[in-house]
Write an enzyme that holds these catalytic residues in place. Structure first.
Site, PDB file in Angstrom:
ATOM      1  N   SER A   2       2.297   2.107  11.925  1.00  0.00           N
ATOM      2  CA  SER A   2       2.618   0.849  11.249  1.00  0.00           C
ATOM      3  C   SER A   2       1.743   0.659  10.007  1.00  0.00           C
ATOM      4  O   SER A   2       1.754   1.486   9.112  1.00  0.00           O
ATOM      5  CB  SER A   2       2.488  -0.303  12.244  1.00  0.00           C
TER       6      SER A   2
ATOM      7  N   ASP B 112       6.290   1.615   8.231  1.00  0.00           N
ATOM      8  CA  ASP B 112       7.439   1.798   9.130  1.00  0.00           C
ATOM      9  C   ASP B 112       8.526   0.750   8.925  1.00  0.00           C
ATOM     10  O   ASP B 112       9.504   0.711   9.657  1.00  0.00           O
ATOM     11  CB  ASP B 112       6.991   1.843  10.593  1.00  0.00           C
TER      12      ASP B 112
END
Length: 460
Positions: free
Chosen positions: A106, A252
């Site tokens: 992330s 992401d």
């Protein structure tokens, strides 16, 4: 210790020693635990798992390790290659797959990577299921397939396009209004897979795209968390290009931050607020976010005649709350928009399309739109404690101290005052109490944080 095992997956830094970092051995072990769990719970043949990754440097290595471990268990892998978290989430039900693994850390820096685990709906696993997988991994309780029963890998790189198509098919959007506006937008995708997905979506909407850091090389040009202090380049570019606004996504592509036409931040907390404003105007109903998200969402929801619900922090908890109260839109204040009409996951592509619909139909600038919402300011702090301090006892004492206020203890201690709030949570990984406060001015939010910190120190 840079290997963090949790119910939602495993993340860590690349290199170093097994069980201390995310090494190839840890990637294989955790993939094997997930595949073993799927086989034991489904008790069926021909298990299929969708796997995709962001563009980070270690992604291809980790993806190969994970995919071939699943093959070794007799599982068929749908390899979506360079992808986004929401794209893999959408792909799982489209493929009628039994689960999914997203390889992304992330917003963490380039040395990090992670395995995020999905169920057959393309949603993050429940806490109960996550614990089962951790147990299997701890025990090394794996049994691999015989040679004639090995799985296989099917490559399918069409899912970003399918995801975009699914977004554009959402009935709530006003595609004609967007196309008429001929917006000009700068996109900063931090050299990850948002650089593939976001410009492609925008071009389908007739938007002129100025690409900044959209090459999916995994070499992040700045800290990948979409916070103001990391976004000087796009702020300057929006002004220089005389663009209508800027779009920033994390590696992401599940978090969306927006930049106003003057280079100022729209406010990460306000991405969800704006999207909810549009959705509630079209389909009245309830909203939900976590306890650490802005009160502005509650205000906008009530303006539209709906009810707002707050969950414990964490996407799984928000989704659970959304399902419980039949919520029409929800998410997290970090720029995570969840629109259940498409899927129960944070999705920057959905956020972009909904925000463009709002902007096109309101006929205002991004700066004017931001000024139309209630103004709240946040202060985010933490107190580091010695390991022997009983954090739970401190939180209990704080709840007792403020018992005369509106106190919520489902996740740490949230104290709601008339014009402000404070949320105290302990970290799961280190002896820290995080303190988030929100008020009508930055000075008030900072002052409230200092008061709460002083109160905590007085009870330590």
């Amino acid at each position: 210790m840079t290997l963090i095992k949790s119910i939602s997956g495993i993340r860590g830094t690349i290199g170093g020693k097994p069980d201390d970092n995310l090494t190839p051995i840890d990637a294989v072990k955790f993939a094997a635990a997930y595949g073993t769990w799927l086989k034991s719970t489904l008790n069926k043949e021909n298990i299929r798992v969708v796997v995709g990754r962001d563009a980070r440097i270690s992604g291809e290595m980790i993806q190969n390790l994970v995919a071939y471990t699943l093959v070794g268990l007799g599982i068929e892998v749908i390899d979506t290659g360079l992808s986004t978290t929401p794209t893999v989430e959408v792909a799982v039900p489209m493929e009628k797959a039994d689960g999914g693994i997203i390889l992304t850390a992330s917003h963490n820096p380039k040395q990090w990577n992670a395995l995020k685990l999905l169920n057959n709906k393309g949603e993050f696993l429940s806490g109960k299921d996550g614990k089962e997988i951790l147990k299997i991994a701890e025990k090394n309780d794996f049994s691999f397939a015989l040679v004639d029963e090995l799985g296989k890998i099917i490559k399918n790189d069409t899912y970003i396009d399918k995801h975009i198509e699914a977004v554009l098919n959402l009935k709530v959007l006003d595609l004609e209004a967007i196309k008429k506006k001929r917006f000009k937008v700068v996109v900063d995708a931090v050299n990850s897979t948002g650089g593939i997905a976001i410009p492609r979506l925008l071009k389908k909407l007739g938007v002129e795209v100025v690409e900044l850091y959209c090459e999916p090389t995994g070499h992040f040009p700045h800290n990948p968390e979409p916070l103001k202090e990391h976004l000087g380049d796009i702020s300057a570019k929006v002004v220089a290009e005389k663009a209508d606004f800027g779009i920033v996504v994390d590696p992401d592509v599940d978090r969306l931050a927006l930049i106003c036409e003057d280079g100022e931040m729209f406010g990460e907390e306000y991405t969800l607020v704006a999207c909810a404003d549009y959705i509630l105007g079209k389909t009245p109903g309830n909203t939900a976010s976590n306890l650490s998200s802005s009160r502005a969402l509650r205000d906008v929801t009530e303006k539209h005649g709906g009810k707002y619900f707050a969950s414990a922090v964490g996407e799984v908890n928000v989704v659970e709350m959304m399902k419980k109260h039949n919520v029409v839109i929800g998410g997290e204040g970090n720029g995570g928009v969840i629109y259940p009409e498409l899927h129960y996951g944070r999705d920057a592509l959905v956020g972009v399309a909904v925000f463009l619909s709002l902007l096109a139909t309101k006929n205002v600038s991004v700066k004017q739109l931001r000024a139309s919402y209630p103004a709240y300011f946040m202060s985010k702090n933490k107190i580091e404690l010695t390991p022997e301090v009983n954090v739970d006892l401190i939180l209990q004492k704080m709840a007792e101290k403020y018992a005369h206020e509106n106190v919520n203890t489902i996740d740490g201690v949230k104290i709601d005052f008339a014009e402000s709030w404070a949320h105290l949570r302990k970290s799961n990984t280190e002896p820290i109490i995080r303190i988030y406060t929100e008020a009508k001015s930055q000075a008030q939010a900072d002052d409230l944080a200092m008061k709460i910190i002083a109160d905590i120190q007085s009870v330590v």
